[in-house]
Motif scaffolding. Structure first.
Motif, mmCIF file in Angstrom:
data_model
loop_
_atom_site.group_PDB
_atom_site.id
_atom_site.type_symbol
_atom_site.label_atom_id
_atom_site.label_comp_id
_atom_site.label_asym_id
_atom_site.label_seq_id
_atom_site.Cartn_x
_atom_site.Cartn_y
_atom_site.Cartn_z
ATOM 1 N N SER A 10 -31.432 41.335 0.844
ATOM 2 C CA SER A 10 -30.765 42.425 0.136
ATOM 3 C C SER A 10 -31.440 42.626 -1.209
ATOM 4 O O SER A 10 -31.759 41.646 -1.894
ATOM 5 N N PRO A 37 -22.480 36.686 5.708
ATOM 6 C CA PRO A 37 -21.746 37.784 5.092
ATOM 7 C C PRO A 37 -22.212 37.980 3.653
ATOM 8 O O PRO A 37 -22.390 37.024 2.914
ATOM 9 N N GLY A 39 -21.109 40.616 0.681
ATOM 10 C CA GLY A 39 -20.246 41.741 0.366
ATOM 11 C C GLY A 39 -19.466 42.142 1.608
ATOM 12 O O GLY A 39 -18.866 41.310 2.290
ATOM 13 N N SER A 40 -19.536 43.418 1.959
ATOM 14 C CA SER A 40 -18.797 43.911 3.127
ATOM 15 C C SER A 40 -19.636 43.969 4.385
ATOM 16 O O SER A 40 -19.165 44.424 5.429
ATOM 17 N N VAL A 41 -20.893 43.522 4.318
ATOM 18 C CA VAL A 41 -21.777 43.608 5.483
ATOM 19 C C VAL A 41 -22.319 42.222 5.847
ATOM 20 O O VAL A 41 -22.197 41.262 5.078
ATOM 21 N N LYS A 60 -18.619 31.243 1.506
ATOM 22 C CA LYS A 60 -18.366 31.859 2.811
ATOM 23 C C LYS A 60 -19.151 31.089 3.868
ATOM 24 O O LYS A 60 -20.071 30.334 3.547
ATOM 25 N N THR A 170 -21.264 54.980 7.190
ATOM 26 C CA THR A 170 -21.234 53.530 7.345
ATOM 27 C C THR A 170 -22.664 53.001 7.289
ATOM 28 O O THR A 170 -23.626 53.773 7.281
ATOM 29 N N GLN A 171 -22.765 51.681 7.264
ATOM 30 C CA GLN A 171 -24.089 51.046 7.307
ATOM 31 C C GLN A 171 -24.130 50.035 8.430
ATOM 32 O O GLN A 171 -23.135 49.354 8.715
ATOM 33 N N GLN A 172 -25.299 49.953 9.074
ATOM 34 C CA GLN A 172 -25.484 48.958 10.128
ATOM 35 C C GLN A 172 -26.937 48.498 10.101
ATOM 36 O O GLN A 172 -27.803 49.149 9.506
#
Length: 810
Positions: A10, A37, A39-41, A60, A170-172
């Protein structure tokens, strides 16, 4: 509970790693790729180390394992961590250099229809197209929509639909870019007697297609590719499925290697007898290679004149390493040199040579990477990126033409230099390093003089006829040619020598480090210069394309008939490129067969090999080229090289301009006289007394080095300091300048706060190319013994590029 420090894929992560707990059902080790994981992704990550104690209180969990075993060795993980710290680069960017080709999966922005889709009657045409496209496909990426509507229209339409709540964003993770290749094979499953009886029965029942398949397979003892069967028989998938269900044949998927050296045939050759000079050099290196229990890996600087047989020393060193059960890596400065190097190494190590570079297909890179990782190769050959190949049991790193600037990655992060990275890799792995060059980098030679590297000299040129002298070099003062009325590109001396060489049926190389026909188009009436609309550089005229081209952003335009400023028809062409040289040679020597070698005419690694083979087989008499022709080519039939203009690099605002000029002239001169016939070199210049030109003409590296190192000492430039370059770019000129000035003040304040007196801050100032691809550029240079100490702790906003130890225009 075990914990893992993970480098996450990232841009937010930068140089930090993140601590994750490892669930007991996962077996995770150093160098392993995992899903984590963030953040949210959920993103890719690589494990840097594991521990029983977390580095952060709340963690996490690792949510998945991408590969069942580590992709990277602990040595490569440590090297990536060092690269990140040394070059102030993001941690995952450094790791990505060593990961399998196509491994990275970036986040992709995807749009879907909103669950509460309302009234669509008020939509315009573009909005309807986007909604219909998403409805048909279930989703759409931003790239797909931009390809469909164009970038600006797509961005506007997406923004409008998002505002109206008709689509959601969204992101993928993007799809995997490359996978192993499989080829479908068929083989008989039934016994021969049974198959023959079944074939007869099928013919009786007029099942001719099925019978033809059985008959085809009966004639072959080995499994057959499905493509071969289909090219011979008119079978369909239904026919094959029917035969498979009845147990008559088996269909299997067989993994196939995409071999970049397929069709590359080289006959094995024995080792030649070494000259006395080579033997002395080899004895020094072999002692270092055989030394056991050494505290530090040996680093040899093999300083040999052009044609002195350095490659044979490389081959002997690799053979010794292989004898010890280890392997090697050999770096070359250009992809164009890879075929020639492969020939030499493959002849000595047949079937054990791997090649890695960016012009291979992604599938070829992928298969070669895993072949190397499995330990099937004695040596990996390629440009700078090949250094990070997963070569196990590494015992030797060879950097041929170590002075070349192409070993520095300057276009993306991490901006590493392969020479420095290789030395660090050797320290981590215990491998030896051989740096080879006829014109070593000044910093490298200084380290040799200081005893940091072991300098080994090869002062004799080796040719098929034995020991030979270096080619005679003539400097031609082009000012005198103009006084004599000669306005040709070629001096009288060079023109006569070309004609004599052609008469003797020998070959010529002409060097000019400029592409195109005319490097500048100017109006004689008002002085207007045709420039790129995106960059602050002049457009270059290419007669072959009949277009003006920017060599930086590839912008093209037609040549206008009239001046865009004063509308006069007095446009004139100034400056010279390789295409103009080609035109002049064709005019003066119409009987000569000519090849041109530059980036405009050789796209792709196969084109390099074809052109080189054509010239080597004497299917051409004259080779015209840019710096590609100066780098390590061994062409025994070349007896004359001509430097059309030696001054092209002298007036660049760079303290290395003299060094660069000297190296290029020496390397070009070294292409002549490598066969049975002595060589001759002509250097055309308007600066005949310039120290680098005179030293190159005398093949005198020591004289050049003595003058150059004194200049560097006076100005406190490398090797007496280290440089860092900060470059900021922005579409607005004012914003760009203000941001550069603001950063400069921050650096000066930090320097004063820490009390570092020897740290010089030069700038801010516009970059040499002040506008590039539509972005204005300002730069700051930092000069000192350890600029990273300050820069490593600073935060750089978006738009800044940090280059440690830059080698370009500074």
């Amino acid at each position: 509970m075990k914990y893992a420090e993970v480098a996450v894929n990232s841009p937010i992560a930068q140089r930090r790693s993140f601590c994750y707990s490892i669930p007991p059902w996962f077996d995770v080790g150093v160098g392993q790729a995992v899903w984590v994981p963030f953040g949210s992704v959920v993103l890719q990550g690589v494990v840097l180390r594991t521990s029983g104690i977390p580095s952060f209180e709340i963690t996490k969990e690792v949510v998945g394992v991408i590969t069942p075993s580590p992709l990277l060795s602990p040595v490569h993980v440590d090297l990536a961590v060092w690269l990140s710290a040394y070059y102030v680069a993001p941690l995952f960017d450094s790791l990505a250099l060593m990961l399998p080709p196509g491994f990275e999966q970036r986040l992709v922005t995807v749009f879907r229809l909103s669950p509460s889709l309302g009234d669509l009657s008020q939509l315009n045409e573009e909005q309807r197209q986007v909604v219909s496209f998403i409805e048909e496909n279930g989703k759409a990426s931003s790239v797909e929509l931009k390809r469909k509507l164009g970038e600006r229209r797509a961005e506007l339409t997406i923004r409008q639909l998002l505002q109206r709540g008709l689509i959601v964003k969204t992101q993928q993770l993007g799809e995997v870019r490359v996978k192993p290749k499989f080829v479908r094979y068929l083989k008989l499953r039934a016994e021969l007697d049974t198959a023959e009886a079944e074939m007869v029965r099928l013919k009786e029942h007029r099942a001719y297609k099925q019978a033809a398949v059985i008959e085809f397979l009966l004639k072959r003892a080995q499994p057959v590719p499905l493509s071969d069967l289909r090219s011979t028989t008119a079978c369909t998938g239904a026919v094959l499925n029917s035969l498979e269900k009845r147990g008559l044949l088996t269909i299997v998927d067989v993994p196939v290697r995409r071999d970049p050296l397929k069709g590359f045939r080289v006959a094995a050759i024995p080792s030649p007898v070494l000259t006395l000079s080579q033997e002395a050099a080899w004895q020094q290196i072999s002692v270092g290679l055989r030394q056991k229990g050494r505290a530090e890996p040996p680093i040899f600087l093999l300083h040999g004149v052009t044609g002195s047989g350095k490659t044979e020393i490389y081959l002997r060193a690799l053979a010794e390493v292989v004898r010890q059960g280890k392997r090697g890596i050999c770096l070359v400065p250009e992809i164009s040199l890879t075929p020639q190097t492969i020939e030499r190494f493959a002849a000595r190590f047949p079937g054990l040579v791997a090649v890695l570079h960016s012009e291979l297909s992604l599938g070829e890179q992928y298969d070669e990477w895993y072949r190397i990782k499995e330990g099937n190769c004695a040596v990996v050959i390629g440009p700078r990126s090949a250094l990070f190949a997963p070569q196990p049991d590494l015992g030797l790193i060879i950097i041929d033409e170590e002075h070349e600037w192409t070993y520095k990655q300057s276009d993306k992060s991490p901006r590493y230099h392969a020479r420095e990275a290789a030395i660090r890799l050797a320290e981590l792995s215990g491998a030896a390093v051989i740096l080879g060059s006829a014109t070593p980098d000044v910093v490298t030679y200084y380290r040799g003089k200081q005893g940091i590297y072991q300098v080994i000299e090869l002062k004799e040129r080796v040719t098929p006829g034995g020991i030979a002298s270096l080619p005679e070099v003539e400097i031609v003062d082009m000012r005198e040619e103009l006084k004599a009325g000669n306005r040709s590109l070629f001096s009288r001396s060079l023109r006569e020598l070309i004609q004599e060489t052609l008469t003797r049926r020998e070959q010529v190389i002409l060097f000019l480090n400029r592409r195109g026909t005319a490097t500048l188009v100017e109006c004689r009436g008002c002085g207007f210069m045709l420039s790129c609309k995106h960059c602050s550089v002049s457009l270059v005229y290419h007669a072959a394309l009949k277009k003006l081209v920017c060599h930086h952003c590839r912008y093209t335009s037609q040549l206008p008939a009239f001046c865009p400023s004063c509308h006069s028809g007095q446009l004139r062409f100034l400056g010279v490129g390789t295409q103009k040289v080609e035109e002049e040679v064709e005019s003066l020597f119409p009987e000569a067969r000519i090849l041109r070698w530059d980036k405009d005419i050789t796209p792709g690694h196969k084109a390099y090999r074809e052109l080189l083979d054509k010239f080597r087989n004497h299917q051409a008499d004259i080779l015209i080229g840019t710096q590609m022709v100066a780098k390590g080519l061994d062409l025994p039939q070349v007896t004359l090289t001509g430097v059309v203009n030696a001054d092209t690099g002298l007036n660049i605002p760079d303290f290395r301009a003299g060094e660069r000029t000297f190296q290029l002239l020496c390397q070009v001169a070294g292409r002549a006289g490598r066969g049975l016939v002595a060589g001759k070199v002509v250097i055309q210049t308007y600066s005949p007394r310039y120290y680098a030109v005179r030293a190159a003409a005398n093949h005198d590296y020591e004289a050049f080095y003595a003058q150059e190192i004194e200049y560097r000492r006076q100005l406190v430039y490398p090797p007496f300091s280290r440089l860092a370059r900060l470059l900021f770019s922005h579409t607005n000129a004012g914003v760009c300048q203000r941001e550069a000035e603001k950063m400069c003040r921050s650096i000066i304040n930090e320097r004063n706060r820490r009390g570092i007196p020897d740290l010089r801050v030069i700038g801010p100032a516009p970059a040499f190319i002040s506008r590039l691809r539509g972005h204005y550029q300002w730069q700051i240079l930092i000069c000192g013994t350890a600029p990273v100490e300050i820069l490593g702790d600073m935060a750089f906003p978006q738009g800044w590029i940090l280059d440690i130890d830059p080698v370009g225009v500074v």
